[in-house]
Write an enzyme that holds these catalytic residues in place. Structure first.
Site, PDB file in Angstrom:
ATOM      1  N   ASP A   1      -9.617  -2.319   4.633  1.00 35.91           N
ATOM      2  CA  ASP A   1      -9.052  -0.894   4.478  1.00 35.91           C
ATOM      3  C   ASP A   1     -10.071   0.199   4.450  1.00 35.91           C
ATOM      4  O   ASP A   1     -11.159  -0.169   3.594  1.00 35.91           O
ATOM      5  CB  ASP A   1      -8.420  -0.891   3.059  1.00 35.91           C
ATOM      6  CG  ASP A   1      -7.041  -0.260   3.114  1.00 35.91           C
ATOM      7  OD1 ASP A   1      -6.633   0.284   3.913  1.00 35.91           O
ATOM      8  OD2 ASP A   1      -6.753   0.080   1.817  1.00 35.91           O
TER       9      ASP A   1
ATOM     10  N   ASP B   1     -10.410   4.225   3.568  1.00 35.46           N
ATOM     11  CA  ASP B   1      -9.748   5.773   3.221  1.00 35.46           C
ATOM     12  C   ASP B   1     -10.688   6.605   2.955  1.00 35.46           C
ATOM     13  O   ASP B   1     -11.973   6.434   2.269  1.00 35.46           O
ATOM     14  CB  ASP B   1      -9.129   5.350   1.798  1.00 35.46           C
ATOM     15  CG  ASP B   1      -7.974   4.252   1.693  1.00 35.46           C
ATOM     16  OD1 ASP B   1      -7.099   4.509   2.854  1.00 35.46           O
ATOM     17  OD2 ASP B   1      -7.881   3.408   0.939  1.00 35.46           O
TER      18      ASP B   1
ATOM     19  N   ARG C   1      -7.293  -5.660  11.693  1.00 34.95           N
ATOM     20  CA  ARG C   1      -6.926  -5.238  10.426  1.00 34.95           C
ATOM     21  C   ARG C   1      -5.659  -6.121  10.484  1.00 34.95           C
ATOM     22  O   ARG C   1      -4.738  -5.941  11.130  1.00 34.95           O
ATOM     23  CB  ARG C   1      -6.743  -3.904  10.355  1.00 34.95           C
ATOM     24  CG  ARG C   1      -5.852  -3.747   9.084  1.00 34.95           C
ATOM     25  CD  ARG C   1      -5.472  -2.181   9.000  1.00 34.95           C
ATOM     26  NE  ARG C   1      -4.610  -1.877   7.855  1.00 34.95           N
ATOM     27  CZ  ARG C   1      -4.788  -1.081   6.970  1.00 34.95           C
ATOM     28  NH1 ARG C   1      -5.699  -0.343   6.663  1.00 34.95           N
ATOM     29  NH2 ARG C   1      -3.844  -0.758   5.954  1.00 34.95           N
TER      30      ARG C   1
ATOM     31  N   ARG D   1      -5.355  -7.375   2.817  1.00 33.73           N
ATOM     32  CA  ARG D   1      -5.542  -6.914   3.931  1.00 33.73           C
ATOM     33  C   ARG D   1      -7.105  -7.168   4.393  1.00 33.73           C
ATOM     34  O   ARG D   1      -8.127  -7.355   3.406  1.00 33.73           O
ATOM     35  CB  ARG D   1      -5.446  -5.266   3.772  1.00 33.73           C
ATOM     36  CG  ARG D   1      -6.640  -4.512   2.755  1.00 33.73           C
ATOM     37  CD  ARG D   1      -5.965  -4.065   1.695  1.00 33.73           C
ATOM     38  NE  ARG D   1      -4.569  -3.850   1.298  1.00 33.73           N
ATOM     39  CZ  ARG D   1      -3.729  -2.706   1.450  1.00 33.73           C
ATOM     40  NH1 ARG D   1      -4.351  -1.611   1.728  1.00 33.73           N
ATOM     41  NH2 ARG D   1      -2.558  -2.719   0.975  1.00 33.73           N
TER      42      ARG D   1
HETATM   43  O1  GSY Z   1      -6.161   0.817  -1.916  1.00 32.93           O
HETATM   44  C1  GSY Z   1      -6.867  -0.079  -1.251  1.00 32.93           C
HETATM   45  C2  GSY Z   1      -6.236  -1.370  -1.499  1.00 32.93           C
HETATM   46  N1  GSY Z   1      -6.099  -2.156  -2.714  1.00 32.93           N
HETATM   47  C3  GSY Z   1      -6.871  -2.676  -3.545  1.00 32.93           C
HETATM   48  C4  GSY Z   1      -8.487  -2.557  -3.396  1.00 32.93           C
HETATM   49  O2  GSY Z   1      -9.135  -2.111  -2.391  1.00 32.93           O
HETATM   50  N2  GSY Z   1      -9.024  -3.139  -4.334  1.00 32.93           N
HETATM   51  C5  GSY Z   1      -8.477  -3.571  -5.612  1.00 32.93           C
HETATM   52  N3  GSY Z   1      -9.092  -4.024  -6.431  1.00 32.93           N
HETATM   53  N4  GSY Z   1      -6.941  -3.595  -5.566  1.00 32.93           N
HETATM   54  C6  GSY Z   1      -6.484  -2.856  -4.598  1.00 32.93           C
HETATM   55  N5  GSY Z   1      -5.098  -2.703  -4.645  1.00 32.93           N
HETATM   56  C7  GSY Z   1      -5.012  -2.215  -3.378  1.00 32.93           C
HETATM   57  S1  GSY Z   1      -3.406  -1.889  -2.565  1.00 32.93           S
END
Ligand code: GSY
Length: 171
Positions: free
Chosen positions: A95, A97, A83, A92
């Site tokens: 991720d 969650d 990561r 990233r």
């Molecule tokens: O909240 C997870 C990370 N994240 C994302 C994501 O996973 N997908 C999209 N489309 N936008 C994001 N912005 C973040 S921060």
């Protein structure tokens, strides 16, 4: 045994490979059963816009882990996939969650369930509705499908369904 829904996202490197590896790691955990995966979606970044498109998906699991233990296991999987999170809201590698953990509402340091802002995000609700359209989100009192239908069209247009874990490689 409790059910949980987990959101997966990646926008660095081989995104489909990171998601596939995460699902394989989850399936290998003795405390996790019945892993079901949504399609993968290619999604426009939310928050910090000047970054690559994400791949997002959701998995449903059954688990004997308490929510905080499950969170620890997800963090280990993120580390196994090397990561990298370059900065807050930025790109990233992987991720993971916890979106929902049974009907529970949890507010611990580092863990809020249902995941805050999930009702605002098509990159969460589009894959989640494949697996749990009728699921009522605790605290909101509405189903995943109802929340998805209330998203602004601009938000819904930011996600494109690619296919299952194997198909996503080829697009
Ligand atoms: O909240 C997870 C990370 N994240 C994302 C994501 O996973 N997908 C999209 N489309 N936008 C994001 N912005 C973040 S921060």
């Amino acid at each position: 045994m409790k059910y949980a829904y987990i959101a997966l996202g990646s926008n660095i490197g081989d995104k489909a490979a990171h998601l596939r590896a995460a699902v394989a790691h989850l399936r290998a955990l003795p405390s996790v059963h019945d892993v079901q995966a949504s399609s993968i979606y290619e999604t426009v970044p939310v928050g910090y816009l000047n970054q690559d498109l994400f791949y997002n998906m959701v998995v449903a699991i059954q688990t004997t882990d308490a929510a905080d233990v499950l969170l620890g296991r997800l963090q280990e999987i993120e580390q196994l996939e090397g990561r990298k999170r370059l900065f807050k809201n930025g790109p990233r590698t992987l991720d993971l969650d916890i979106l929902l953990y049974a009907e529970e509402q949890i507010d611990l340091e580092g863990l809020t369930v249902p995941h805050p802002r999930m009702q605002e995000r098509a990159f969460v609700l589009a894959p989640l509705r494949e697996l749990a359209a009728e699921q009522i989100v605790p605290g909101l009192g509405q189903s995943v499908e109802q929340l998805y239908e209330q998203l602004p069209e601009s938000e819904r247009n930011g996600v494109r369904q690619l296919g299952g874990l194997l198909e996503a490689e080829e697009q």
